[in-house]
Structure formats: C-alpha cells, structure tokens
Write a protein that holds these residues in place. Structure first.
Motif, PDB file in Angstrom:
ATOM      1  N   VAL A  46      -0.010  -5.117  15.565  1.00 26.41           N
ATOM      2  CA  VAL A  46       0.101  -5.465  16.705  1.00 26.41           C
ATOM      3  C   VAL A  46       0.679  -4.173  17.077  1.00 26.41           C
ATOM      4  O   VAL A  46       2.194  -4.420  17.279  1.00 26.41           O
ATOM      5  N   PRO A  47       0.550  -4.013  18.385  1.00 26.30           N
ATOM      6  CA  PRO A  47       1.028  -3.039  19.823  1.00 26.30           C
ATOM      7  C   PRO A  47       1.950  -3.659  20.408  1.00 26.30           C
ATOM      8  O   PRO A  47       1.772  -5.134  20.093  1.00 26.30           O
ATOM      9  N   LEU A  48       2.866  -2.881  20.596  1.00 22.88           N
ATOM     10  CA  LEU A  48       4.305  -3.670  21.654  1.00 22.88           C
ATOM     11  C   LEU A  48       3.630  -4.338  22.617  1.00 22.88           C
ATOM     12  O   LEU A  48       4.311  -5.909  22.332  1.00 22.88           O
ATOM     13  N   LEU A  49       3.307  -4.240  23.431  1.00 23.10           N
ATOM     14  CA  LEU A  49       2.444  -4.640  24.751  1.00 23.10           C
ATOM     15  C   LEU A  49       1.725  -6.318  23.829  1.00 23.10           C
ATOM     16  O   LEU A  49       2.205  -6.851  24.594  1.00 23.10           O
ATOM     17  N   GLN A  50       0.848  -5.793  23.784  1.00 24.61           N
ATOM     18  CA  GLN A  50       0.529  -7.318  22.669  1.00 24.61           C
ATOM     19  C   GLN A  50       1.454  -8.134  22.624  1.00 24.61           C
ATOM     20  O   GLN A  50       1.286  -9.644  22.941  1.00 24.61           O
TER      21      GLN A  50
END
Length: 411
Positions: free
Chosen positions: A88-92
């Motif tokens: 999962v991407p950091l911002l998400q």
C-alpha cells in the motif's frame, strides 16, 4: 463506504484537506464517502463527473480533548509497517490509519504528517517537526529506512521495538502499582481515624477520669496535632511532593540522585536496573541493525535509557568510543553493566553480530524482569499485610487498651 477518484491537485498548490460527502448515485441510492481536495467545490465537481448528485459536503474536523499516548504511536507504527509491507502506498496507508484511529488527537497528528509528506517533505523530516511525539531515535530509524529504500522493514523493526519497550514499562508499573495503592489507602484510613474516630474516643475516655495507657496517650496526642494543624500538614505534604517533582524535572543533579537512590532500593531497584539494561540493549540493537553508526546510535541509546545514571554512563561510553576505544572496554569502565552483558557485547563485536547479541541480552533481561515481577507480587502480599496490621492494628489496639483496662477492673 463509497470512494471517488482522487481529484487533481489545485493549480495554486492549495493544501488538501479531508472532506466527507453524501449524495445519490444514478439509481437514486444514497452513497457516502471521503476524499481529499483543496476546496469543497473541487469535491463537488469530481462527484458530478461520476454521476453522483451531491447532497452535502463537509470538511472533516478532528475532535480535541484527548492526548496522544505512547500506545497510539506504537499502533500507528505497526499499521504503517503492515500496510507498506502489503504494497500500500505511503499516503494511502496514512488515509487508512486516520480512518481507523479511535483517538481524535492521534488522527489529527497523522493528518498533519500526511499533509507534510504530500507537499514533498520526507517522512523523517515531518516526524522531526514533532519531537513531542517522535524522538530522535524514531526519526533516525525512519530516515535510515528512507535512504536505504527499505522503509517498511525499518518501520516493522521500530514497531517491534516500541512494543517491547511498552511491555517492559507496563511490567514495572504493575510491580509498583500494588504497594503504592496500598500505601495511599492506608494513609487515607489513618487520616480519617486521626481526624474523626480518635477524637470521639478521646471524649469517651475523658469522662472516665482514669489514667490512660501510654500508647493511648501517644495516639491521642498525634490526633490532637492533626486536628489542630490539619490544613498545615496537608499543605506541607502537597508542597513537598510538588517541590520534589519540580526539582526532579528541572535539576539534572536531582534526577541523578533520585535515580541512583531508586537503584539501591531492595528488589525494586534490581527490577528497574534490569529493565533499564533491557531497554538499553534493545535500543542499541535496533539502531545498529538499521545501519546507524555506533557513535550516533549511542546518542539515541542515552536518551532512551530512562535512568539518569545510565544516561550519564552512556554519554561517557560514547565519548570513549568516538576516540577509538572499543565498546566492550568502554562499557566495562562505566561500572554499571553486569559482567555477562559486557561479555555478550564483546562476543558481538568480535563476531560482527553486535545487534544480534544485544537483542539476546535484551530478551534475557526482559525474561528476568517478568520473573522478578511475578515473584515480587507473591513476596509483597505478606509484607503489605504486616504493614497494614502494624499501622491500622496498632491504632485500634491503642484506643481499646483503656476499655480492656476498665473491663479488668470491673471483673
């Protein structure tokens, strides 16, 4: 909960915030969701493009009043590590953690960090801007993860470290809570007896007109002093406690003195010493495994020691290591580490597995603390019973002695 495609960033680089919305889809069904955007108009435009008839859009606010606790930071770290390991991407990952947070203050903090990261600030820099929640050790490890490209691994290691430290602190608190609570209750009972019970006995004994036993006279004299100077006594106790706390926080010498005295307390001092060594070696193992240089790692270790005696010793060790002295020799010269710890560190230095050896030492001392806390719980119960029996029972016997004496005379 429905989701919408992320609206494009505003051309004037406005800071995005979280909006909650409600609307009707093409079939007339009520749908709700959350999205980030610079303004409410951007959210409405994005929803209309998806065929959603907007009913309301509201900027999400995070309630105040609660505090961010160490447990919240540990949970956040574990969540971030788990989601990033899953791809999962950091911002998400931040968005998911914010929605799932049960602490409004923590959700607000995560939202602020997320906004900083989204505007181009690195995660470690965003954390350094908030030293009240993220210490140098935390920020250094995150920075090492960012530089090495293995942030999820460092976050996982950091989460494990936080959980271990929290566990050992919890054990120390549980060891101290029972005796402290008993002392507080005993003090409250003695105060009530001195202020209200014993004066009533005194009225009865005065009407007898007979000589009273020495223990009774002594207890009655203390009660008279309490009744006459109750406000002064409580004010002095409160002032002493507040003064000690203030001096401890402001004076390094006071901290060193108190921490040194605590280490000398039987049983309790030994538990705190072993817990401190466990925390010391756990921190060093975590920092060294992350690739942080030894001298720099020792700086974070000193701050995480939790005891002024070990902090001062660690600073001295750091200075010696910086001048070329081996860690083993410097630790041996400090005089605050058991021979077993020094020997394990020596093996780690010679084999190039210092982080592994320090982790083993930390595991060993954490088990020692577990065993000692369990033993203390069994040992302290009879001590508490004797303490209460001596204090409360002594007062009761002193006040009933005249009654026994009169009964013997009548008989």
């Amino acid at each position: 909960m429905a989701t919408v495609a992320r609206p494009r960033r505003a051309t004037n680089e406005q800071k995005e915030v979280l909006f909650t919305w409600e609307g009707k889809d093409k079939s007339g069904k009520i749908v709700r969701g959350e999205t980030r955007a610079a303004t409410e108009n951007v959210v409405q435009a994005a929803l209309r493009r998806q065929g959603i008839s907007v009913l309301k859009v509201k900027k999400r606010s995070f309630a105040r009043g609660s505090k961010v606790k160490e447990r919240d930071i540990a949970i956040f770290t574990r969540q971030l590590a788990t989601m990033m390991r899953a791809g999962v991407p950091l911002l998400q990952s931040f968005d998911i953690a914010i929605k799932g947070s049960g602490n409004p203050a923590m959700a607000r903090l995560m939202n602020e960090i997320r906004n900083d990261v989204e505007t181009g600030t690195s995660l470690s820099q965003a954390l350094r801007k908030r030293p009240a929640y993220f210490d140098a050790l935390y920020a250094n490890l995150v920075q090492a993860g960012e530089q090495s490209g293995a942030l999820e691994n460092l976050l996982d290691r950091l989460a494990t470290y936080k959980e271990k430290i929290m566990a050992i602190k919890s054990k120390i608190k549980s060891a101290l809570f029972y005796p402290a609570s008993v002392i507080v209750v005993a003090s409250a009972v003695v105060t009530v007896m001195m202020l209200f019970v014993i004066p009533e006995f005194k009225k009865v004994f005065t009407s007898f007109g007979a000589d009273l036993p020495a223990p009774t006279l002594f207890v009655m004299a203390i009660s008279d002093f309490f009744v006459a100077h109750a406000f002064l006594v409580f004010a002095m106790i409160a002032a002493t406690i507040v003064g000690l706390i203030f001096a401890y926080k402001r004076s390094p010498q006071m901290q060193a003195t108190m921490d040194r005295l605590i280490l000398q307390v039987p049983v309790i001092g030994d538990i705190i010493r072993k817990a401190t060594i466990a925390r010391w070696t756990r921190t060093l193992a975590t920092m060294f495994a992350a690739g942080v240089p030894l001298v720099e790692a020792l700086d974070s270790v000193a701050g995480a020691a939790g005891n002024r005696v070990y902090m001062v010793a660690t600073k001295a060790i750091q200075n010696e290591v910086a001048t070329g002295t081996s860690l083993t020799v410097a630790m041996q010269g400090s005089g605050v580490f058991p021979a077993m710890v020094v020997q394990m560190v020596s093996i780690g230095e010679e084999s190039g597995q210092l982080d592994s050896m320090c982790s083993k030492v930390a595991d060993f001392f954490e088990r020692e603390v577990d065993d000692m806390v369990a033993g203390l719980s069994q040992l302290i119960e009879p001590i508490i019973i004797v303490f209460l029996g001596t204090i409360i029972g002594g007062l009761v016997v002193a006040m009933y002695l005249p009654i026994f004496k009169i009964g013997a005379v009548v008989a």
